[in-house]
Design a protein around this motif. Structure first.
Motif, PDB file in Angstrom:
ATOM      1  N   ARG A 147      -0.030   8.440 -11.745  1.00  0.00           N
ATOM      2  CA  ARG A 147      -0.029   9.633 -10.895  1.00  0.00           C
ATOM      3  C   ARG A 147      -0.935   9.436  -9.678  1.00  0.00           C
ATOM      4  N   VAL A 148      -0.372   9.695  -8.490  1.00  0.00           N
ATOM      5  CA  VAL A 148      -1.127   9.567  -7.248  1.00  0.00           C
ATOM      6  C   VAL A 148      -1.453  10.968  -6.748  1.00  0.00           C
ATOM      7  N   GLU A 149      -2.725  11.258  -6.614  1.00  0.00           N
ATOM      8  CA  GLU A 149      -3.180  12.572  -6.198  1.00  0.00           C
ATOM      9  C   GLU A 149      -2.810  12.822  -4.731  1.00  0.00           C
ATOM     10  N   ARG A 186       0.850  -1.199   0.000  1.00  0.00           N
ATOM     11  CA  ARG A 186       0.000   0.000   0.000  1.00  0.00           C
ATOM     12  C   ARG A 186       0.882   1.243   0.000  1.00  0.00           C
ATOM     13  N   PRO A 189       0.885  16.171  -6.257  1.00  0.00           N
ATOM     14  CA  PRO A 189       0.692  14.862  -6.896  1.00  0.00           C
ATOM     15  C   PRO A 189       2.045  14.273  -7.296  1.00  0.00           C
ATOM     16  N   ASP A 194       0.771   5.486   0.119  1.00  0.00           N
ATOM     17  CA  ASP A 194      -0.037   6.661   0.449  1.00  0.00           C
ATOM     18  C   ASP A 194       0.765   7.911   0.136  1.00  0.00           C
ATOM     19  N   ASN A 195       0.170   8.819  -0.610  1.00  0.00           N
ATOM     20  CA  ASN A 195       0.779  10.116  -0.879  1.00  0.00           C
ATOM     21  C   ASN A 195       0.328  11.083   0.206  1.00  0.00           C
ATOM     22  N   GLY A 220      -2.965  12.971  -0.974  1.00  0.00           N
ATOM     23  CA  GLY A 220      -3.816  12.201  -0.068  1.00  0.00           C
ATOM     24  C   GLY A 220      -4.328  10.911  -0.662  1.00  0.00           C
ATOM     25  N   GLY A 221      -3.886  10.567  -1.882  1.00  0.00           N
ATOM     26  CA  GLY A 221      -4.370   9.368  -2.545  1.00  0.00           C
ATOM     27  C   GLY A 221      -3.674   8.104  -2.044  1.00  0.00           C
ATOM     28  N   ARG A 222      -4.201   6.985  -2.485  1.00  0.00           N
ATOM     29  CA  ARG A 222      -3.703   5.683  -2.040  1.00  0.00           C
ATOM     30  C   ARG A 222      -3.762   4.705  -3.199  1.00  0.00           C
ATOM     31  N   ARG A 223      -2.747   3.835  -3.267  1.00  0.00           N
ATOM     32  CA  ARG A 223      -2.723   2.773  -4.256  1.00  0.00           C
ATOM     33  C   ARG A 223      -2.367   1.469  -3.550  1.00  0.00           C
TER      34      ARG A 223
END
Length: 455
Positions: free
Chosen positions: A128-130, A96, A104, A98-99, A132-135
């Motif tokens: 591209r991870v914005e 996981r 971004p 987290d940004n 507060g984004g998560r992958r």
């Protein structure tokens, strides 16, 4: 579950040198082409070509600087399920990202470091991870070899939009996958280890842990009223029951012979790996049957090693933790340098009477006699004897009168229920033979009443 943030390079100049070393083949080609064009333009006096050469030269350098100054604040975590898996089984690893910054990210390549025995190194490309984004991504690992394998650290590759520079930043945390030996469920048979000449000719029951406690205790809801001790009840003025009829946990020792001189060959199909898997199967089976169990090796080391002479505790969560500790030990156990079973003999004699399950390798005359004497203070003893030469194809199988026939005969004469293990044998079938009331060639007791063990 491991979490962390990627570490950076120490120092501005060191970071720039690291960034320059991150030039890709495309970036180095751009830099070389730009320098060549600039030199040619200077020699030929072509001002337009000089501008093109400078542009091509500066572009990868600008990408290096921009990527070096990039301050992505990302956090990574890894979840391993399960953390303990049998050899040949699969575990799932979930990653996981987290940004946690306000900017971004660009294109990210995620890579986790795993040992080669667990499979290829997993790589993932994250868009591209914005802010507060998560992958989340996942992969699976498996190993046919037992052991403990580190997973990580997680690596994050940063690249520019033109693909000219690629930098790697590593996280600091890692997890550990424990691959325990293969085990198989065993049939619920009754093991006694009876031999002619022992006791009065009757099957000896397994000794239980502790001494009989005849001190009465207070009545508890659910106690059988037939156990009420009336004399103590009259003395104390409350209902008292006898404690000597309380069920007690039987003890069992699983002995694993790890001497290097006793085993030949290596690999998942070797005699030693069969013995390790057999010991693990026996341990889990005995724990499930409510035994207080310990794992003993030829070096005299016992697991678990605290209290009760190395035996596991009173059941429930404590027994489960002890079983996990013993299986973790089997996951990394290897050959010992010793050539004698004397330390195991001393450790076995120090414990109270109980069931003894042994997995032996090659036994010469001296070691066979020493192993035979281990039977004297046990309530029951079962031995599985492996002829490692037969497992490597260098000798006749045990069943054909191989080198293991003589040790098996000596163990049976001493009171063991001993079985030779042919190459590729299934432990479940041998376990059933050990508990059979009349197995061909094995000593049998003359009594017909209650033996210890389980049923």
């Amino acid at each position: 579950m491991a979490t962390g943030t990627p570490g950076g390079a120490g120092g501005e100049s060191g970071g720039l040198r690291t960034a320059l070393s991150g030039l890709t083949t495309r970036g180095r080609s751009f830099l070389a082409a730009g320098l060549a064009a600039a030199v040619c333009a200077f020699v030929l006096g072509q001002h337009a070509l000089l501008q093109v050469g400078l542009l091509i030269t500066v572009l990868p350098l600008l990408c290096v600087y921009a990527l070096h100054r990039t301050r992505y604040r990302v956090s990574g975590s890894r979840r391993l399920t399960p953390v303990r898996v049998s050899a040949g089984g699969e575990a799932r690893v979930q990653l996981r990202m987290d940004n946690v910054s306000r900017l971004p990210t660009g294109l990210l390549m995620l890579q986790d470091r795993v040992p080669y025995v667990l499979g290829p190194r997993p790589r993932f490309v994250l868009d591209r991870v914005e802010p507060g984004g998560r992958r989340e991504v996942s992969y699976r690992v498996r190993s046919d070899l037992r052991g403990r394998y580190p997973l990580g650290p997680l690596q994050l590759r940063l690249t520019d939009p033109f693909g000219l520079v690629e930098l790697t930043r590593s996280f600091s945390t890692y997890d550990t996958l424990t691959v325990i030996p293969r085990t198989e469920p065993l049939p619920p048979v009754r093991l006694t280890g009876e031999a002619n000449g022992y006791g009065e000719g009757n099957q000896r029951s397994l000794a239980l842990a502790g001494d009989d406690d005849v001190i009465p205790r207070g009545y508890r809801y659910g106690d059988d009223l037939r156990r009420v001790h009336w004399r103590s009840t009259a003395r104390y003025g409350e209902l008292m029951v006898r404690r000597e009829e309380q069920p007690q946990r039987a003890r069992a020792t699983v002995l694993l012979d790890t001497r290097q001189v006793a085993f030949q060959g290596a690999g998942p199909d070797s005699a030693f790996e069969w013995a390790v898997s057999g010991a693990g199967s026996a341990l889990l089976h005995l724990v499930e049957r409510g035994f207080s169990v310990r794992l003993l090796t030829d070096t005299g080391d016992a697991v678990p090693g605290e209290g009760g002479g190395g035996f596991s505790g009173g059941g429930g969560q404590e027994s489960a933790e002890a079983a996990g500790l013993m299986m973790d030990t089997l996951a990394v156990i290897g050959h010992s340098d010793g050539s004698s079973l004397s330390r195991a003999y001393d450790a076995a004699r120090s414990g109270n009477e109980g069931l003894l399950i042994a997995f032996f390798g090659d036994l010469d005359d001296a070691q066979a006699d020493l192993a035979a004497r281990m039977r004297q203070r046990t309530g029951g003893a079962v031995a599985f004897v492996l002829d490692s030469a037969a497992w490597t194809g260098r000798a006749a199988p045990n069943g054909a009168g191989g080198p293991a026939a003589e040790p098996v005969r000596r163990l049976r004469e001493a009171g063991w229920t001993a079985l030779a293990v042919p190459p590729g044998a299934a432990l479940g079938e041998l376990w059933r033979q050990a508990g059979a009331p009349a197995a061909g060639g094995m000593p049998q007791g003359t009594g017909t009443s209650g033996a210890g063990g389980w049923s």
